[in-house]
Design a protein around this motif. Structure first.
Motif, PDB file in Angstrom:
ATOM      1  N   HIS A 124       0.695  -1.081  -0.028  1.00 35.38           N
ATOM      2  CA  HIS A 124       0.007  -0.197   0.120  1.00 35.38           C
ATOM      3  C   HIS A 124       0.777   1.209  -0.198  1.00 35.38           C
ATOM      4  O   HIS A 124       0.330   2.346  -0.546  1.00 35.38           O
ATOM      5  N   GLU A 125       2.227   1.259   0.305  1.00 36.68           N
ATOM      6  CA  GLU A 125       3.015   2.481   0.560  1.00 36.68           C
ATOM      7  C   GLU A 125       3.534   2.805  -0.983  1.00 36.68           C
ATOM      8  O   GLU A 125       4.004   3.943  -1.166  1.00 36.68           O
ATOM      9  N   TYR A 126       3.350   2.052  -1.879  1.00 35.01           N
ATOM     10  CA  TYR A 126       3.871   2.259  -3.427  1.00 35.01           C
ATOM     11  C   TYR A 126       2.591   3.471  -3.802  1.00 35.01           C
ATOM     12  O   TYR A 126       3.038   3.964  -5.051  1.00 35.01           O
ATOM     13  N   ILE A 127       1.400   3.233  -3.305  1.00 32.51           N
ATOM     14  CA  ILE A 127       0.364   3.941  -3.968  1.00 32.51           C
ATOM     15  C   ILE A 127       0.418   5.338  -2.888  1.00 32.51           C
ATOM     16  O   ILE A 127       0.346   5.383  -1.742  1.00 32.51           O
ATOM     17  N   HIS A 128       0.109   6.544  -3.861  1.00 30.75           N
ATOM     18  CA  HIS A 128      -0.178   7.954  -3.116  1.00 30.75           C
ATOM     19  C   HIS A 128      -1.590   7.784  -2.154  1.00 30.75           C
ATOM     20  O   HIS A 128      -2.548   7.277  -2.804  1.00 30.75           O
ATOM     21  N   GLY A 129      -1.460   8.129  -0.877  1.00 32.14           N
ATOM     22  CA  GLY A 129      -2.654   7.940   0.081  1.00 32.14           C
ATOM     23  C   GLY A 129      -3.004   6.485   0.114  1.00 32.14           C
ATOM     24  O   GLY A 129      -4.045   6.163   0.450  1.00 32.14           O
ATOM     25  N   GLY A 130      -2.038   5.646   0.089  1.00 37.77           N
ATOM     26  CA  GLY A 130      -2.157   4.097   0.138  1.00 37.77           C
ATOM     27  C   GLY A 130      -2.865   3.678   1.054  1.00 37.77           C
ATOM     28  O   GLY A 130      -3.830   2.987   1.036  1.00 37.77           O
ATOM     29  N   GLN A 131      -2.615   4.052   2.403  1.00 44.21           N
ATOM     30  CA  GLN A 131      -3.462   3.719   3.625  1.00 44.21           C
ATOM     31  C   GLN A 131      -4.973   4.093   3.379  1.00 44.21           C
ATOM     32  O   GLN A 131      -5.841   3.111   3.669  1.00 44.21           O
ATOM     33  N   GLN A 132      -5.369   5.229   3.066  1.00 49.77           N
ATOM     34  CA  GLN A 132      -6.629   5.655   2.969  1.00 49.77           C
ATOM     35  C   GLN A 132      -7.162   4.753   1.679  1.00 49.77           C
ATOM     36  O   GLN A 132      -8.607   4.336   1.653  1.00 49.77           O
ATOM     37  N   VAL A 133      -6.499   4.332   0.832  1.00 55.23           N
ATOM     38  CA  VAL A 133      -7.080   3.597  -0.355  1.00 55.23           C
ATOM     39  C   VAL A 133      -7.412   2.130   0.284  1.00 55.23           C
ATOM     40  O   VAL A 133      -8.331   1.567  -0.266  1.00 55.23           O
TER      41      VAL A 133
END
Length: 147
Positions: A124-133
């Protein structure tokens, strides 16, 4: 006596004791140099594979997230797959579900799985705003009955 020295000296008449010692040192070092070169080759190959996994895996991850945030059968599968990578204990994923994906999404799952095989960071850290996503994915697809 000179003939006897020649017979007892296997190196030959143009190599003296210093040349023999250097040849022995060189022969002793050869396996180390070969092993070091082999190890360097293995390390370079692994680095190349990691770079390829990132080059192919990051765009695939982005595509899977986009699909997972929609509302379709393939969305459910992609969302469950991503949640399973994030936390397999909390979000178990049945691999047979991958059969429900079209070929490109199936390949994207494999690319992301390869990316996550030697993780530099959590998926999830590869995606911007990953935690929310991922929180949104958990809300959409996190129910264990979605399997």
């Amino acid at each position: 006596m000179a003939a006897q020295t020649k017979l007892n000296h296997p190196v030959g008449k143009d190599q003296g004791p210093a040349d023999l010692a250097e040849a022995q040192r060189s022969a002793a070092l050869r396996p180390r140099h070969t092993a070091a070169a082999a190890l360097a080759g293995i390390i370079q190959e692994q680095q190349t594979k990691r770079e390829q996994a990132h080059r192919e895996g990051l765009p695939a991850l982005s595509r899977l997230v986009t699909v997972a945030l929609r509302n379709s059968g393939q969305s459910r599968i992609c969302g469950r797959f991503l949640l399973g990578l994030y936390n397999g204990e909390a979000f178990p994923f049945n691999l047979v579900s991958l059969r429900g994906l079209d070929d490109e999404l199936h390949q994207d799952c494999l690319r992301v799985l390869t990316l996550d095989a030697s993780p530099v960071k959590e998926v999830h850290e590869y995606i911007h705003g990953g935690q929310q996503v991922w929180n949104q994915l958990a809300h959409l697809w996190g129910d264990r009955t979605h399997g």
